[in-house]
Motif scaffolding. Structure first.
Motif, PDB file in Angstrom:
ATOM      1  N   ASN A 149       0.833  -1.203   0.000  1.00 36.30           N
ATOM      2  CA  ASN A 149       0.000   0.000   0.000  1.00 36.30           C
ATOM      3  C   ASN A 149       0.869   1.255   0.000  1.00 36.30           C
ATOM      4  OD1 ASN A 149      -2.749   1.268   0.346  1.00 36.30           O
ATOM      5  ND2 ASN A 149      -1.764   2.042   2.196  1.00 36.30           N
ATOM      6  N   HIS A 150       1.971   1.222   0.735  1.00 33.43           N
ATOM      7  CA  HIS A 150       2.914   2.342   0.803  1.00 33.43           C
ATOM      8  C   HIS A 150       3.433   2.674  -0.605  1.00 33.43           C
ATOM      9  CE1 HIS A 150       5.760   4.828   3.130  1.00 33.43           C
ATOM     10  NE2 HIS A 150       6.694   4.453   2.250  1.00 33.43           N
ATOM     11  N   GLU A 151       3.845   1.648  -1.335  1.00 30.56           N
ATOM     12  CA  GLU A 151       4.361   1.875  -2.682  1.00 30.56           C
ATOM     13  C   GLU A 151       3.242   2.248  -3.647  1.00 30.56           C
ATOM     14  OE1 GLU A 151       7.480   2.124  -3.611  1.00 30.56           O
ATOM     15  OE2 GLU A 151       8.099   1.742  -1.541  1.00 30.56           O
ATOM     16  N   ALA A 152       2.047   1.722  -3.410  1.00 31.01           N
ATOM     17  CA  ALA A 152       0.916   2.052  -4.284  1.00 31.01           C
ATOM     18  C   ALA A 152       0.526   3.522  -4.145  1.00 31.01           C
ATOM     19  CB  ALA A 152      -0.280   1.160  -3.977  1.00 31.01           C
ATOM     20  N   ILE A 153       0.622   4.060  -2.929  1.00 32.29           N
ATOM     21  CA  ILE A 153       0.369   5.493  -2.738  1.00 32.29           C
ATOM     22  C   ILE A 153       1.300   6.295  -3.629  1.00 32.29           C
ATOM     23  CG2 ILE A 153       0.578   7.421  -1.103  1.00 32.29           C
ATOM     24  CD1 ILE A 153      -0.299   5.461   1.107  1.00 32.29           C
ATOM     25  N   TRP A 154       2.569   5.933  -3.607  1.00 28.31           N
ATOM     26  CA  TRP A 154       3.566   6.658  -4.391  1.00 28.31           C
ATOM     27  C   TRP A 154       3.304   6.490  -5.894  1.00 28.31           C
ATOM     28  CZ3 TRP A 154       6.398  10.531  -3.296  1.00 28.31           C
ATOM     29  CH2 TRP A 154       7.489  10.888  -4.083  1.00 28.31           C
ATOM     30  N   GLY A 155       2.960   5.293  -6.305  1.00 26.88           N
ATOM     31  CA  GLY A 155       2.678   5.058  -7.713  1.00 26.88           C
ATOM     32  C   GLY A 155       1.519   5.902  -8.216  1.00 26.88           C
ATOM     33  N   GLN A 156       0.469   6.023  -7.409  1.00 26.92           N
ATOM     34  CA  GLN A 156      -0.680   6.840  -7.805  1.00 26.92           C
ATOM     35  C   GLN A 156      -0.313   8.325  -7.823  1.00 26.92           C
ATOM     36  OE1 GLN A 156      -3.605   5.732  -8.987  1.00 26.92           O
ATOM     37  NE2 GLN A 156      -2.806   3.661  -8.787  1.00 26.92           N
ATOM     38  N   LEU A 157       0.493   8.772  -6.878  1.00 26.04           N
ATOM     39  CA  LEU A 157       0.940  10.172  -6.875  1.00 26.04           C
ATOM     40  C   LEU A 157       1.773  10.475  -8.118  1.00 26.04           C
ATOM     41  CD1 LEU A 157       1.923  10.576  -3.121  1.00 26.04           C
ATOM     42  CD2 LEU A 157       0.120  11.847  -4.291  1.00 26.04           C
ATOM     43  N   MET A 158       2.618   9.523  -8.517  1.00 30.94           N
ATOM     44  CA  MET A 158       3.450   9.727  -9.703  1.00 30.94           C
ATOM     45  C   MET A 158       2.618   9.760 -10.985  1.00 30.94           C
ATOM     46  SD  MET A 158       6.607  10.196  -8.781  1.00 30.94           S
ATOM     47  CE  MET A 158       5.768  11.240  -7.563  1.00 30.94           C
ATOM     48  N   ALA A 159       1.431   9.186 -10.944  1.00 29.62           N
ATOM     49  CA  ALA A 159       0.568   9.193 -12.127  1.00 29.62           C
ATOM     50  C   ALA A 159      -0.217  10.494 -12.262  1.00 29.62           C
ATOM     51  CB  ALA A 159      -0.403   8.012 -12.073  1.00 29.62           C
ATOM     52  N   MET A 160      -0.222  11.329 -11.226  1.00 23.53           N
ATOM     53  CA  MET A 160      -0.929  12.605 -11.261  1.00 23.53           C
ATOM     54  C   MET A 160      -0.068  13.664 -11.942  1.00 23.53           C
ATOM     55  SD  MET A 160      -2.525  12.518  -7.381  1.00 23.53           S
ATOM     56  CE  MET A 160      -3.159  14.207  -7.437  1.00 23.53           C
ATOM     57  N   SER A 161      -0.711  14.629 -12.574  1.00 22.38           N
ATOM     58  CA  SER A 161       0.029  15.722 -13.197  1.00 22.38           C
ATOM     59  C   SER A 161       0.559  16.669 -12.123  1.00 22.38           C
ATOM     60  CB  SER A 161      -0.872  16.500 -14.151  1.00 22.38           C
ATOM     61  OG  SER A 161      -1.862  17.218 -13.425  1.00 22.38           O
ATOM     62  N   GLU A 162       1.573  17.429 -12.497  1.00 21.12           N
ATOM     63  CA  GLU A 162       2.142  18.378 -11.540  1.00 21.12           C
ATOM     64  C   GLU A 162       1.125  19.439 -11.149  1.00 21.12           C
ATOM     65  OE1 GLU A 162       6.354  20.820 -10.934  1.00 21.12           O
ATOM     66  OE2 GLU A 162       5.963  19.690 -12.776  1.00 21.12           O
ATOM     67  N   GLU A 163       0.272  19.850 -12.106  1.00 21.50           N
ATOM     68  CA  GLU A 163      -0.749  20.860 -11.812  1.00 21.50           C
ATOM     69  C   GLU A 163      -1.757  20.325 -10.796  1.00 21.50           C
ATOM     70  OE1 GLU A 163       1.240  21.643 -15.525  1.00 21.50           O
ATOM     71  OE2 GLU A 163       0.127  19.875 -14.847  1.00 21.50           O
ATOM     72  N   GLU A 164      -2.178  19.072 -10.970  1.00 22.61           N
ATOM     73  CA  GLU A 164      -3.146  18.495 -10.035  1.00 22.61           C
ATOM     74  C   GLU A 164      -2.521  18.329  -8.657  1.00 22.61           C
ATOM     75  OE1 GLU A 164      -6.258  14.717  -9.624  1.00 22.61           O
ATOM     76  OE2 GLU A 164      -4.647  14.648 -11.116  1.00 22.61           O
ATOM     77  N   LEU A 165      -1.260  17.918  -8.617  1.00 20.63           N
ATOM     78  CA  LEU A 165      -0.577  17.791  -7.322  1.00 20.63           C
ATOM     79  C   LEU A 165      -0.539  19.132  -6.606  1.00 20.63           C
ATOM     80  CD1 LEU A 165       2.410  15.452  -8.271  1.00 20.63           C
ATOM     81  CD2 LEU A 165       0.554  14.890  -6.699  1.00 20.63           C
ATOM     82  N   ALA A 166      -0.216  20.192  -7.336  1.00 23.95           N
ATOM     83  CA  ALA A 166      -0.136  21.515  -6.718  1.00 23.95           C
ATOM     84  C   ALA A 166      -1.500  21.944  -6.176  1.00 23.95           C
ATOM     85  CB  ALA A 166       0.389  22.533  -7.717  1.00 23.95           C
ATOM     86  N   ASP A 167      -2.566  21.670  -6.937  1.00 22.65           N
ATOM     87  CA  ASP A 167      -3.915  22.024  -6.476  1.00 22.65           C
ATOM     88  C   ASP A 167      -4.282  21.257  -5.203  1.00 22.65           C
ATOM     89  OD1 ASP A 167      -4.215  23.758  -8.575  1.00 22.65           O
ATOM     90  OD2 ASP A 167      -5.340  22.347  -9.832  1.00 22.65           O
ATOM     91  N   ARG A 169      -2.273  19.878  -3.033  1.00 20.55           N
ATOM     92  CA  ARG A 169      -1.453  20.267  -1.881  1.00 20.55           C
ATOM     93  C   ARG A 169      -2.102  21.427  -1.140  1.00 20.55           C
ATOM     94  NH1 ARG A 169       4.544  22.541  -2.862  1.00 20.55           N
ATOM     95  NH2 ARG A 169       3.293  23.957  -4.154  1.00 20.55           N
ATOM     96  N   ALA A 170      -2.626  22.388  -1.887  1.00 22.55           N
ATOM     97  CA  ALA A 170      -3.261  23.542  -1.257  1.00 22.55           C
ATOM     98  C   ALA A 170      -4.490  23.129  -0.443  1.00 22.55           C
ATOM     99  CB  ALA A 170      -3.663  24.560  -2.325  1.00 22.55           C
ATOM    100  N   GLU A 171      -5.164  22.056  -0.868  1.00 16.77           N
ATOM    101  CA  GLU A 171      -6.360  21.579  -0.156  1.00 16.77           C
ATOM    102  C   GLU A 171      -6.018  20.759   1.085  1.00 16.77           C
ATOM    103  OE1 GLU A 171      -8.774  19.357  -2.809  1.00 16.77           O
ATOM    104  OE2 GLU A 171      -8.829  20.915  -4.367  1.00 16.77           O
ATOM    105  N   ASN A 172      -4.764  20.310   1.215  1.00 13.50           N
ATOM    106  CA  ASN A 172      -4.413  19.365   2.282  1.00 13.50           C
ATOM    107  C   ASN A 172      -3.219  19.824   3.110  1.00 13.50           C
ATOM    108  OD1 ASN A 172      -6.134  16.751   1.670  1.00 13.50           O
ATOM    109  ND2 ASN A 172      -5.405  17.505  -0.306  1.00 13.50           N
ATOM    110  N   THR A 173      -3.045  21.125   3.222  1.00 17.52           N
ATOM    111  CA  THR A 173      -1.900  21.674   3.945  1.00 17.52           C
ATOM    112  C   THR A 173      -1.840  21.136   5.371  1.00 17.52           C
ATOM    113  OG1 THR A 173      -2.027  23.689   2.628  1.00 17.52           O
ATOM    114  CG2 THR A 173      -0.750  23.802   4.675  1.00 17.52           C
ATOM    115  N   GLY A 174      -0.654  20.624   5.756  1.00 15.03           N
ATOM    116  CA  GLY A 174      -0.427  20.188   7.132  1.00 15.03           C
ATOM    117  C   GLY A 174      -0.866  18.780   7.448  1.00 15.03           C
ATOM    118  N   SER A 175      -1.590  18.123   6.553  1.00 15.96           N
ATOM    119  CA  SER A 175      -2.065  16.766   6.813  1.00 15.96           C
ATOM    120  C   SER A 175      -1.052  15.752   6.313  1.00 15.96           C
ATOM    121  CB  SER A 175      -3.408  16.536   6.120  1.00 15.96           C
ATOM    122  OG  SER A 175      -3.234  16.552   4.709  1.00 15.96           O
ATOM    123  N   VAL A 176      -1.234  14.496   6.707  1.00 20.48           N
ATOM    124  CA  VAL A 176      -0.363  13.428   6.210  1.00 20.48           C
ATOM    125  C   VAL A 176      -0.459  13.340   4.692  1.00 20.48           C
ATOM    126  CG1 VAL A 176       0.022  10.932   6.205  1.00 20.48           C
ATOM    127  CG2 VAL A 176      -0.464  12.112   8.351  1.00 20.48           C
TER     128      VAL A 176
END
Length: 588
Positions: A149-167, A169-176
């Motif tokens: 599951n740990h590696e799957a989290i990373w794999g899904q994050l790597m599949a997201m665009s940089e723009e979506e990641l940035a958006d 991040r702003a919605e989840n500031t300070g959380s895990v």
């Protein structure tokens, strides 16, 4: 037993490939066995790819009286079966059944329901939803399930665009979850060197010492220190610096050196670079020997397809080599090609595939194709056709056109406008009277795939509109754009969607610097400058891209990935012409 079976199958469900069920369904005798045994048999059948047998076992269970726990196990196995056999709608229905029973599930069963839901999200391309589900359930997992599951989290994050990641991040500031996203953005920062990335990673870990990813670095991040230690100290850059390809070779060289001097300016470790004119040696073998004599630990080049094919035929490449073109795909396999050969270029096939993907994502399914005659056009068409049909798309008709002053006859035939006119003429003859008539184009297609240079496209696009296709979306390869703003002429391209290099569509400080330092600007070779920049930046990253197939590099030529045959593939950024200028689709 049943619980162990379902837990084991979660690993199978996480796999994105779908094996073919080639085993005949065997007749299952109605021997009375326990519910647990039937669950075990269903799980074993799934593991072997015997999906028909698994369905029969589950059908038997459906007809039995089961405890709540057994019924949950049955739907867990059914969900895995649906995911493994490529039936996401069935998986969704099974998960709905599980949701209705969730308040009766054990903690272990509840965790597995969440993991299967995350797997379904991932298969559907809903990467952020998959990350949310996996991060939420992570604290409750142990052992191999926790690690996967740990590696799957990373794999899904790597599949997201940089723009979506940035958006996000702003919605989840300070959380895990927000800290996971920060780490993903750090890893995708293409302007950072390996050393800068290591420093940023160390800083992130100090700021988040108890985060799961700080305690166990995911994916390719754990490889960064090794990459830093493996960087080449001497590189041979083998390019055509004389002869008919000199201008192309010089553009690649200048892009490579621009990235090199940028690294020096920011106090990054840099290799010693030796320039070799591939046109100044008798053969590619002699050039390669010269590179070895210089003490090079990497070779970048050559550029011509013939020279890359010659390297493909050698199994004795002594040092890693990044060729700046592609050889013969048929020859590129582990049995015939040296493991030291990597291939990177601006393949027009990548453009065709991305145009197909963009059109499909926009909801189009039936295409007309206009492509220039010749072997180059045939290559692009073959790549487009194969990918479009693999997606499930339909080809209405293909027109291979020649260079000409009037494209109206080709386009009228492609759109079947002549057929409409002929039908009306016959109708008038039969009725022997004048009828009101407006020609129509064919209605069985919903978009056009166009391969054309700017001069051709400026004629073709208005001619499509003239032939009643003004509402028909047109998607093109990067060849439709010269790379420089020419609003007076490019207004005729308005509405055309195309994908091109970030270097061309987005620019940036290094682009501006190269433009200023070039005697007459980058001119028609600007894409080759970007190839040179990324060739320099790729060198220390290639082992990382090879070791972790899901890892990507945000480059000036696009988002870069490496396939199993060590060929680099790019995903560019897409734009649409508005008022004679390209506007990024992400800004529409």
């Amino acid at each position: 037993m049943a619980t162990a079976t379902a837990a084991m199958l979660l690993g199978l469900a996480g796999c994105t490939t779908t094996p073919q069920d080639t085993t005949p369904v065997k007749a299952i005798q109605p021997v009375q066995v326990s519910n647990a045994e039937l669950l075990q048999r269903a799980g074993t059948a799934i593991e072997r790819g015997e999906f028909g047998n698994a369905r029969q076992y589950l059908q038997q269970l459906q007809q039995r009286n089961l405890t709540n726990s057994e019924r949950i196990e049955q739907w867990l196995v059914a969900t895995v079966l649906a995911l493994k056999s490529g039936q996401p709608d069935d998986a969704e229905q099974s998960l709905q059944q599980l949701q209705s029973l969730r308040d009766q599930a054990t903690p272990s069963q509840d965790s597995r329901i969440s993991l299967l839901r995350a797997t379904l999200y991932g298969q559907r391309g809903e990467h952020y939803a998959a990350v949310q589900e996996r991060v939420f359930i992570a604290p409750l997992l142990q052992g191999s399930l926790a690690n996967s599951n740990h590696e799957a989290i990373w794999g899904q994050l790597m599949a997201m665009s940089e723009e979506e990641l940035a958006d996000k991040r702003a919605e989840n500031t300070g959380s895990v979850l927000g800290q996971w996203i920060e780490l993903a953005l750090l890893s995708r920062h293409s302007s950072l060197s390996v050393d800068e990335q290591l420093a940023s990673l160390a800083r992130w870990r100090r700021q988040n010492p108890t985060h799961p990813a700080a305690l166990q670095l995911p994916g390719s991040l754990a490889y960064l220190t090794q990459l830093a230690n493996q960087r080449p100290e001497r590189v041979a850059l083998m390019l055509p610096l004389s002869g008919p390809l000199a201008a192309s070779g010089e553009a690649i060289r200048d892009g490579f050196l621009a990235a090199y001097y940028q690294a020096i300016a920011t106090e990054q470790p840099t290799p010693e670079v030796t320039l070799i004119d591939s046109q100044g040696v008798d053969s590619i073998s002699q050039g390669y020997a010269e590179a070895l004599m210089s003490g090079a630990q990497w070779v970048v080049g050559p550029v011509s397809k013939q020279e890359v094919v010659a390297l493909e035929q050698r199994q004795d490449l002594a040092i890693p080599t990044l060729a700046l073109n592609y050889g013969d795909p048929a020859a590129d396999n582990e049995a015939t090609t040296s493991a030291n050969l990597y291939q990177f270029g601006l393949a027009p096939e990548d453009d065709a595939i991305q145009a197909a993907n963009q059109a499909w994502a926009d909801g189009h399914r039936r295409a007309l194709v206009m492509i220039p005659e010749g072997s180059w056009g045939e290559r692009i068409f073959t790549a487009f056709r194969d990918h479009w049909e693999a997606l499930g798309g339909v080809l209405g008709e293909t027109r291979f056109y020649t260079q000409q002053n009037d494209y109206n006859p080709d386009i009228k035939a492609l759109l079947n406008v002549d057929d409409s006119v002929n039908r009306n003429r016959k109708m008038r003859q039969l009725l022997r009277q004048t009828t009101e008539f407006e020609p129509r184009r064919r209605q069985d297609i919903d978009w056009v795939f166009l391969v054309a240079q700017p001069q051709q496209a400026r004629q073709i696009k208005p001619t499509l509109a003239f032939n009643f296709a003004v509402d028909l979306p047109v998607y093109a390869t990067s060849h439709v754009y010269s790379g420089h703003n020419d609003t007076d002429h490019d207004r005729d391209l308005d509405g055309i969607r195309f994908c091109d290099l970030p270097w061309v569509l987005e620019g940036g400080p290094l682009y501006d610097q190269v433009e200023q330092n070039s005697d007459n600007g980058q001119g028609p070779y600007l894409r080759l400058y970007a190839l040179g920049v990324d060739a320099y930046r790729l060198l220390p990253r290639l082992p990382q891209l090879q070791a972790f197939p899901n890892s990507r590099l945000e480059g000036e030529t696009g988002v870069i990935q490496l396939d199993a045959e060590r060929r680099v593939h790019r995903q560019s950024v897409c734009a649409i012409f508005r008022d004679g200028r390209p506007v990024l689709l992400s800004q529409e």
